[in-house]
Structure formats: C-alpha cells, structure tokens
Design a protein around this motif. Structure first.
Motif, short mmCIF file in Angstrom:
data_model
loop_
_atom_site.label_atom_id
_atom_site.label_comp_id
_atom_site.label_asym_id
_atom_site.label_seq_id
_atom_site.Cartn_x
_atom_site.Cartn_y
_atom_site.Cartn_z
N LEU A 261 30.24 32.58 14.89
CA LEU A 261 29.79 31.24 14.56
C LEU A 261 28.60 31.29 13.61
O LEU A 261 27.66 32.06 13.83
CB LEU A 261 29.41 30.48 15.83
N HIS A 262 28.63 30.47 12.58
CA HIS A 262 27.58 30.49 11.56
C HIS A 262 27.14 29.05 11.31
O HIS A 262 27.89 28.24 10.77
CB HIS A 262 28.11 31.13 10.28
N GLU A 263 25.90 28.75 11.71
CA GLU A 263 25.40 27.38 11.62
C GLU A 263 24.89 27.09 10.21
O GLU A 263 24.13 27.88 9.63
CB GLU A 263 24.29 27.17 12.64
N VAL A 264 25.31 25.95 9.69
CA VAL A 264 24.91 25.53 8.34
C VAL A 264 24.27 24.15 8.44
O VAL A 264 24.88 23.21 8.94
CB VAL A 264 26.15 25.46 7.41
N ALA A 265 23.04 24.03 7.95
CA ALA A 265 22.38 22.72 7.90
C ALA A 265 23.06 21.89 6.82
O ALA A 265 23.19 22.33 5.68
CB ALA A 265 20.90 22.86 7.60
N ALA A 318 18.57 19.14 4.87
CA ALA A 318 19.28 19.85 3.80
C ALA A 318 18.77 19.45 2.42
O ALA A 318 19.03 20.15 1.44
CB ALA A 318 20.78 19.59 3.91
N LEU A 319 18.05 18.33 2.33
CA LEU A 319 17.35 17.94 1.11
C LEU A 319 15.86 18.03 1.40
O LEU A 319 15.22 17.05 1.79
CB LEU A 319 17.74 16.52 0.72
N VAL A 481 26.50 22.17 11.08
CA VAL A 481 27.90 22.47 11.33
C VAL A 481 28.06 23.96 11.59
O VAL A 481 27.49 24.79 10.87
CB VAL A 481 28.78 22.03 10.15
N SER A 482 28.83 24.28 12.61
CA SER A 482 29.14 25.68 12.91
C SER A 482 30.49 26.04 12.31
O SER A 482 31.52 25.47 12.67
CB SER A 482 29.16 25.92 14.43
N ASP A 495 28.74 26.51 2.66
CA ASP A 495 28.24 25.60 1.65
C ASP A 495 27.78 24.28 2.26
O ASP A 495 28.60 23.52 2.79
CB ASP A 495 29.34 25.33 0.62
N PRO A 496 26.48 23.95 2.20
CA PRO A 496 26.01 22.67 2.73
C PRO A 496 26.66 21.47 2.06
O PRO A 496 26.78 20.41 2.66
CB PRO A 496 24.50 22.70 2.44
#
Length: 510
Positions: A261-265, A318-319, A481-482, A495-496
């Motif tokens: 699992l890889h969490e992305v803001a 994310a911004l 998001v994971s 990719d955010p």
C-alpha cells in the motif's frame, strides 16, 4: 483483435481460476511477442461514463494507461514540459505557436502532422458538451506548415500551455473523429500502449505499441478491469489477482500487507454541495445551519481512521501554497465582494435529500455520519446512494438538496481556476450547487485573468473565500489515497493529479 479481459468481479467469484486467467489478451501472461514480458493487470475504481471518449472525464483513463497523449505535459511542480509539442512561444498577447514533435505515428499507422493535431483540437472546441477544460473558453486553431499549429484565444490566457496538458485535449488520429458517433480511442492514440479492445463497463485491453516515438514499453500490455466495489479491489490486491489497484479503501487495508500500500496525498476534497436554486438550501441561512451542524473531525477519525486531513478550504495539502495564503490573509486585498457567511437559521424538521455514490467506498459511510449530524441539527434526511454512472446526471440536474462528492480540484490544467469555474460559475458545466453568484463569478474571472505566480495564487484564494461565504459547498476533508501495488510491480506511478498510473517503464515480475 484480442478478446477483452475477463472482468475482475468474475475472477473473484471463481476461486479456482488462476492469476493467469486474469491476464487476457492473445499473448497471455508471457506477452504478445513470446519474449516472456509480463502483462500488467489493473483494477480501476470506476468504469467509463462516456465510452472512453477523450472529450469527457474518461480521458483520464486513457492518460493513466499511457495510450493517449497531449501536446504539453506537467512536471512534478505543475509546470509545463514538452509532450507531443517540443516547444511553444507566445507570439502575440492572444496567440501561441507550438512546434510539433517529428516522427510520431498514431496507433493506426498514420503520421501525426499539423493537420491531424489541428483536427483533434478543433473536435474538442466543437464538442457538445465542451470538455471542461474549455468551458467558457474561446480557441481558434490553425496550422503553420506541416509541423506547427497556431492557437488564438478569445481573451489573454496566461495558462494556455498548462491548459493543453489536460487529458481532455489528447491528440488522436483523424480516424477517431470520423462519423457522427463518439470519438473512438481504440487504435488511434500515440502512447507506448495501444488500446486494442474496450469492453464497455467491464474492462479494456492494451498492447505494447512497437512504433512508439519514445522509450518502448517494458510490459507486453495492460489488462484492465473496472471494479467499483471497494471490497473487491482490496481482495484483488490481497489475493494477487491484480498488479496495480486504484484507491484501496481504508476498510480493506487491515488484511493487506502494508508493503503493498502506498499513500498519496491528493488534491481531492470530500465536499458537500448544497442546492442553492430550490428547496431548503436556497436560503443562505439554512445552508449556514448545515455548515454549523457538520463535524469533519469525526468523519476523518471514524471513517478514514486518520488517513485524511480535515478541510479548512477547498484546496488542501497537495497544493502547499494554499494554506499559507489563506492563513496569512493575503487574499483580502483582492476581495471585492462578500466574504462573511450568513448567520445560521434555526431548523425544525426541514426535509432534505442527500445523494452520493458507492464507487468510493468511504462516501456511503460519510453519508451516514452526515445524516446523523444534520438530523441532530433539525433536518430530516433521506439518502439516495447509487453507483456514480447512475447518479451523475441527476446530480448535475440539481435533483438533490445535498450531494456528497469526492472532487479533484486540479484535475485539468494543474491550476484550480478551471475547477472553480466548472463547479461554481453561473455557466459551469459541473455546477452541482446550481450556484449563480455575481461575486463568485467576478472573483473566479479575476483569477483566470491573472498571470501565473504568487499574484494568481492569491486571486485563487480570494475566489475560494467568496465561494465559501455562500455555503454552496462545504469542504469536509482532503483525501489521501492508498494505491495498491503487488510485490513484483516496478515503476508504477503515484500521481496526485490522477493523470498517470502506468508508463513505458512500468513492469511486473512474477
């Protein structure tokens, strides 16, 4: 043409099937050319809503599969970089000239030249409805020889190169636009993977394109299944039936190896849109009462288990420039209208309908908490929860008093102005709140006219302040998001902006 991949739902229902059965495609798991290259198996969150038309939000699937490409791309910082165009120059205040990349061929074998590029852009300009990135935007397209196009905007547009990075402005072969039907992306892109079959809302099949202009794909192909059910997506990763899985729900993560699992803001905000045109929320004071009734912190803790950020505005972490501008108040100098919201009304039994969708597994759970919180404040809530493809048109038409949406805020150009205009402008194509407020329109238009940089960012926060003062949209939280990736996956993209997932370097080792 290859037989489309078996749907993941069917695979999960048949435990006896092996992982290889998921692979689909004539080449099977060992690749179309017999080289032993593996095919990638993707479990996608949502099925197409418009037949994979690049002129719709389905364009982002074509982009994430690296089959359709744009003239301009964005780097990690959100700045334009060459794509199918190698350079661009602003030759007049409203005119831009773009040099096109040489030796690019479409998947159907036809060369990419200025006529093809101009035809693709003109198809977007003429589309009805117009792609969101062109909403309220005037663009004239002309060729300049065989290897350049000239674009003229109705008004000065300082962000035209970034606008051209939108997947909705992907360049497909002329054959894609033939006839009166939808634009057909099958066999007409330019990317390292060719879309060879699309099986409606079940799946899609892509093969490596050997004549790609750039680095050839490491994987033999891609087999896509659309899996709206979050439990099924979690199971696909846990059992090894999929290699890359979009948006693994928090509720499914406890039984999955955390290394997968890889969490992305994400620049994605969980927002409650309130109908300002009719019903109880046409009254600003009743909208203010709803705002005061909600407890985003409890939603973050109970539903997302802390894997989200409580919202202080529409634009989240994310911004990273948004929060300092908002907190510092530097937007105040550019605000010409109202920035103070209404005083909440007393609510006693006002009936409201609350809509949301099941594709993002957390949203129905959030809706339950929202119902409780709103009813505690005196509202009577009726929920309507469906798959997104079956509820979107009703939401756009204003069929609900309130609609809960997980919304990407910089999906199109890397800049939030297009999102603000689309969702909250009087003529916005995705105006779920049915809002038409002159102060909001003026603030968004001011942001759109402002050149890129700190001044534009301050204008964006000013527009956000005007919008939030209407209580037409109540931001709840910013999602993380994971993304699931099997142990053998190498080079999947996190990719955010949700534009990239698989590219030439992505591969899997089984």
């Amino acid at each position: 043409m290859k037989k489309p991949a078996l749907t993941l739902a069917a695979v999960l229902a048949l435990p006896a099937l092996t992982t290889g059965c998921f692979s689909g495609g004539a080449g099977g798991a060992d690749g179309a050319d017999g080289s032993g290259d593996q095919r990638l198996r993707l479990a996608m969150l949502q099925p197409p809503r418009s037949g994979l038309s690049p002129l719709s939000d389905d364009a982002f699937k074509l982009s994430r599969w690296s089959t359709a490409e744009t003239l301009v791309e964005l780097d990690d910082a959100g700045d334009p970089r060459p794509g199918l165009a190698t350079s661009w120059e602003q030759t007049a205040p409203r005119e831009w000239r773009l040099e096109l990349r040489e030796d690019v061929v479409f998947h159907d074998g036809t060369p990419m030249d200025a006529d093809a590029v101009a035809g693709a852009l003109q198809a977007a300009v003429d589309a009805s409805p117009v792609p969101r990135i062109l909403d309220g935007f005037s663009l004239d397209v002309a060729t300049d020889g065989d290897d350049a196009v000239v674009l003229t905007t109705g008004e000065v547009d300082p962000l035209l190169p970034a606008r051209l990075s939108s997947p909705q402005l992907a360049v497909l072969a002329p054959a894609a636009y033939d006839g009166d039907g939808p634009v057909d992306p099958v066999g007409t892109g330019t990317g390292p993977f060719e879309l060879v079959a699309s099986d409606g809302t079940a799946g899609a099949t892509l093969d490596r394109f050997d004549d790609y202009w750039g680095e050839p794909a490491a994987a033999a192909g891609i087999d896509v299944s659309y899996v709206p059910d979050g439990t099924a997506r979690g199971a696909a990763l846990r059992t090894g039936e999929a290699d890359v899985v979009e948006a693994v729900p928090v509720s499914q993560q406890a039984g999955i190896d955390p290394d997968l699992l890889h969490e992305v803001a994400m620049p994605r905000t969980n927002t409650l849109y309130l109908n300002t045109d009719r019903g109880p929320f046409a009254d600003p004071a009743v909208r203010a009462a709803a705002r005061e009734a909600l407890d985003p912190a409890r939603i973050v803790a109970d539903v997302y288990e802390g894997s989200a950020d409580e919202a202080t505005g529409l634009l989240g972490p994310a911004l990273p420039w948004a929060a300092p501008l908002r907190e510092g108040g530097s937007w105040a100098a550019t605000v010409g209208g109202r920035v103070e919201p209404a005083t909440p009304a007393e609510v006693d039994g006002a009936p409201i309908t609350l809509g949301t969708f099941t594709d993002r597994a957390e949203l129905p759970e959030v809706a339950v908490l929202l119902e409780q919180q709103l009813e505690d404040a005196g509202f009577e809530v009726t929920q309507d929860v469906r798959e997104y493809q079956f509820i979107e048109s009703d939401a756009i038409d204003g069929a609900f008093d309130a609609f809960l949406l997980s919304r990407a805020t910089v999906l199109d150009s890397g800049d939030p102005v297009a999102y603000l205009a689309s969702d909250f402008g009087c003529e916005g194509s995705f105006n779920l709140s049915q809002l038409c407020d002159p102060a909001v329109d003026a603030a968004v238009e001011e942001a759109a006219r402002t050149p890129a940089g700190d001044e534009r960012r301050a204008a964006i926060i000013a527009a956000e302040a005007e919008l939030l003062a209407t209580d037409a949209a109540i931001p709840l939280l910013h999602e993380r998001v994971s993304q699931g990736e099997a142990a053998g996956v190498r080079g999947a993209l996190r990719d955010p902006r949700e534009r990239e997932l698989v590219d030439s370097g992505t591969r899997v080792e089984r």
